[in-house]
Design a protein around this motif. Structure first.
Motif, mmCIF file in Angstrom:
data_model
loop_
_atom_site.group_PDB
_atom_site.id
_atom_site.type_symbol
_atom_site.label_atom_id
_atom_site.label_comp_id
_atom_site.label_asym_id
_atom_site.label_seq_id
_atom_site.Cartn_x
_atom_site.Cartn_y
_atom_site.Cartn_z
ATOM 1 N N VAL B 159 0.845 -1.202 0.000
ATOM 2 C CA VAL B 159 0.000 0.000 0.000
ATOM 3 C C VAL B 159 0.877 1.247 0.000
ATOM 4 O O VAL B 159 2.035 1.218 0.412
ATOM 5 N N SER B 160 0.282 2.332 -0.452
ATOM 6 C CA SER B 160 0.968 3.617 -0.517
ATOM 7 C C SER B 160 1.555 3.978 0.850
ATOM 8 O O SER B 160 0.911 3.799 1.871
ATOM 9 N N GLY B 161 2.770 4.476 0.838
ATOM 10 C CA GLY B 161 3.391 4.933 2.081
ATOM 11 C C GLY B 161 4.024 3.839 2.915
ATOM 12 O O GLY B 161 4.585 4.113 3.982
ATOM 13 N N SER B 162 3.957 2.605 2.437
ATOM 14 C CA SER B 162 4.481 1.524 3.269
ATOM 15 C C SER B 162 6.002 1.407 3.159
ATOM 16 O O SER B 162 6.648 2.034 2.319
ATOM 17 N N LEU B 163 6.521 0.608 4.068
ATOM 18 C CA LEU B 163 7.946 0.300 4.084
ATOM 19 C C LEU B 163 8.113 -1.112 3.541
ATOM 20 O O LEU B 163 7.513 -2.053 4.057
ATOM 21 N N VAL B 164 8.890 -1.245 2.465
ATOM 22 C CA VAL B 164 9.160 -2.578 1.903
ATOM 23 C C VAL B 164 10.589 -2.967 2.284
ATOM 24 O O VAL B 164 11.547 -2.308 1.888
ATOM 25 N N LEU B 165 10.693 -3.989 3.104
ATOM 26 C CA LEU B 165 12.010 -4.482 3.492
ATOM 27 C C LEU B 165 12.339 -5.684 2.623
ATOM 28 O O LEU B 165 11.583 -6.648 2.567
ATOM 29 N N VAL B 166 13.453 -5.591 1.913
ATOM 30 C CA VAL B 166 13.864 -6.668 1.018
ATOM 31 C C VAL B 166 15.010 -7.418 1.676
ATOM 32 O O VAL B 166 16.094 -6.868 1.867
ATOM 33 N N GLU B 167 14.748 -8.655 2.077
ATOM 34 C CA GLU B 167 15.824 -9.461 2.666
ATOM 35 C C GLU B 167 16.508 -10.217 1.537
ATOM 36 O O GLU B 167 15.981 -11.192 1.017
ATOM 37 N N ASN B 168 17.669 -9.720 1.141
ATOM 38 C CA ASN B 168 18.377 -10.330 0.016
ATOM 39 C C ASN B 168 18.941 -11.688 0.425
ATOM 40 O O ASN B 168 18.975 -12.036 1.596
ATOM 41 N N VAL B 169 19.387 -12.459 -0.553
ATOM 42 C CA VAL B 169 20.009 -13.755 -0.279
ATOM 43 C C VAL B 169 21.257 -13.526 0.576
ATOM 44 O O VAL B 169 22.022 -12.598 0.331
ATOM 45 N N GLY B 170 21.427 -14.341 1.620
ATOM 46 C CA GLY B 170 22.582 -14.185 2.504
ATOM 47 C C GLY B 170 23.887 -14.391 1.766
ATOM 48 O O GLY B 170 24.236 -15.516 1.410
ATOM 49 N N ASN B 171 24.600 -13.293 1.518
ATOM 50 C CA ASN B 171 25.761 -13.344 0.636
ATOM 51 C C ASN B 171 26.360 -11.938 0.627
ATOM 52 O O ASN B 171 25.659 -10.967 0.363
ATOM 53 N N LEU B 172 27.641 -11.826 0.929
ATOM 54 C CA LEU B 172 28.258 -10.489 1.005
ATOM 55 C C LEU B 172 28.953 -10.079 -0.296
ATOM 56 O O LEU B 172 29.677 -9.100 -0.311
ATOM 57 N N VAL B 173 28.747 -10.836 -1.364
ATOM 58 C CA VAL B 173 29.431 -10.502 -2.614
ATOM 59 C C VAL B 173 28.430 -10.112 -3.709
ATOM 60 O O VAL B 173 28.325 -8.945 -4.086
ATOM 61 N N CYS B 174 27.676 -11.098 -4.169
ATOM 62 C CA CYS B 174 26.879 -10.912 -5.383
ATOM 63 C C CYS B 174 25.791 -9.833 -5.298
ATOM 64 O O CYS B 174 25.629 -9.062 -6.242
ATOM 65 N N PRO B 175 25.022 -9.753 -4.194
ATOM 66 C CA PRO B 175 23.935 -8.769 -4.179
ATOM 67 C C PRO B 175 24.420 -7.327 -4.373
ATOM 68 O O PRO B 175 23.653 -6.465 -4.805
ATOM 69 N N ALA B 176 25.714 -7.074 -4.093
ATOM 70 C CA ALA B 176 26.231 -5.705 -4.213
ATOM 71 C C ALA B 176 26.162 -5.185 -5.644
ATOM 72 O O ALA B 176 26.100 -3.984 -5.873
#
Lengths: 109, 264
Positions: B159-176
């Motif tokens: 919904v409008s105004g919400s906070l979307v938290l994206v939990e990326n795949v646990g990985n300190l290299v590729c998501p960057a």
């Protein structure tokens, strides 16, 4: 293994532009400050080109070194890694090269 | 099941929405791989000798970046803030999200995109905490990308105004390397990891807007130097802000909530 997705992007773009013609060589620019390993990219290139018009193509990887300009002393210097520190001691530096991730050209026909 | 990458179209049970990501890889399999994106032939000037150099000079990740830009403008139009949360496996991302969801209850709508290679386990935890959630299973993939983000947002319909938290795949290299179209990027490190992690994984810390040092309730029992870790992080990203929290005890969480409020 983000190299797999990255190489897949290269192969997709190349095959799209090749329009059915066989691709002989693909040239890319991968800066030394990107988190991309050229050897992994070569490995993935052979995998991802299999069965496409780029199968058997050579992959040429140009690797620009990391360079930066110091905002404090205005000097240009080489960056071996992402630790942003000028020899003068300042950490106020701007990366000027080494983060490229581009497809330069290809040879078709 | 795909014999090459091990991906599966089956379900592991549990509740909630799950997106099994269409992926591309070159092998003859017994299942269909979706190939998305335009494949229009591009006119190339033909030559009689059969050889020609075609100049491309384009960004390798142009498609992802274009999709990310579309996600970003859609989120901005809706007044939604999306935060890309990245860490190594086990740094406490899901626990931090659970506490955030519970503490935001009645104040701000929160929706979660859960990225894991397999299972609905994290989505089930998030759902129990009280948030709407969509689980993205990347299969062999080690990161989320802008297309997965778009599909997840479509399913989630925040919904409008919400906070979307994206939990990326646990990985300190590729998501960057993969822009999702998020408003900001947060890297979480726990005190049970090494102080020197920002130097070992500089790309992730260089790409972040905020670093959260989690599990500070365990500081008396481990050899972790908070100040030095922050210094290391700033050596690759001079403007990087940092917070220290314990998602388990709640210590420091107020600072995280204030930071979130500052993103609007």
């Amino acid at each position: 293994m983000h190299e797999l997705s990255i190489t897949q992007s290269i192969v997709d773009a190349v095959c799209e532009r090749a329009a059915g013609r066989p691709v002989r060589t693909v040239s890319v620019r991968v800066g030394m400050l990107t988190a991309v390993v050229p050897d992994s990219m070569r490995f993935c290139f052979d995998l991802t080109t299999a069965g496409t018009v780029a199968e058997g193509a050579a992959l040429e990887i140009e690797q620009p070194p990391g360079t930066a300009r110091c905002r404090a002393c205005s000097k240009d210097f080489t960056l071996a890694d992402l630790v942003l520190l000028c020899p003068c001691g300042s950490a106020d530096v701007e990366i000027t090269s080494g983060q490229e991730l581009q497809i330069i050209s290809m040879r078709v026909g | 099941m795909c014999g090459t990458c091990g991906c599966s179209g089956g379900s592991e049970g549990g509740t909630g929405t799950r997106i099994a990501v269409p992926h591309t890889h070159p092998h003859d399999g017994d299942h269909v791989h979706d190939h998305t994106g335009p494949h229009q032939p591009v006119a190339i000037r033909g030559t009689a000798d059969g050889g020609e150099t075609v100049t491309l000079e384009q960004r390798v990740l142009a498609k992802n970046e274009d999709l990310a830009a579309r996600n970003r403008s859609w989120l901005a139009e809706q007044g939604i803030v999306a935060v890309n949360m990245m860490s190594s496996p086990g740094a406490g991302k899901t626990t931090l999200l659970e506490r955030t969801i519970r503490d935001f209850a009645g104040q701000r709508p929160v929706a979660v995109i859960e990225g894991d290679q397999e299972t609905m386990l994290d989505a089930d935890r998030i759902k129990r905490a009280g948030s709407t959630v969509v689980q993205v299973n990347t299969g062999a993939g080690c990161h989320l990308d802008a297309e997965m983000m778009r599909d997840a947002l479509t399913t989630l319909a925040p919904v409008s105004g919400s906070l979307v938290l994206v939990e990326n795949v646990g990985n300190l290299v590729c998501p960057a390397l993969f822009d999702l179209g998020e408003r900001s990027r947060v890297v979480i490190i726990s005190v049970t990891e090494g102080t020197d992690k920002p130097l070992k994984y500089p790309y992730m810390f260089a790409a972040a807007d905020l670093v959260i040092i989690n599990k500070i309730d365990l500081l008396p029992y481990v050899d972790f130097d908070v100040t030095r870790c922050e210094e290391y992080a700033r050596s690759v990203n001079p403007g990087l802000r940092s917070l220290t929290v314990s998602a388990t005890t709640g210590e420091g969480m107020r600072d995280w909530y204030d930071w979130v409020a500052g993103q609007y």
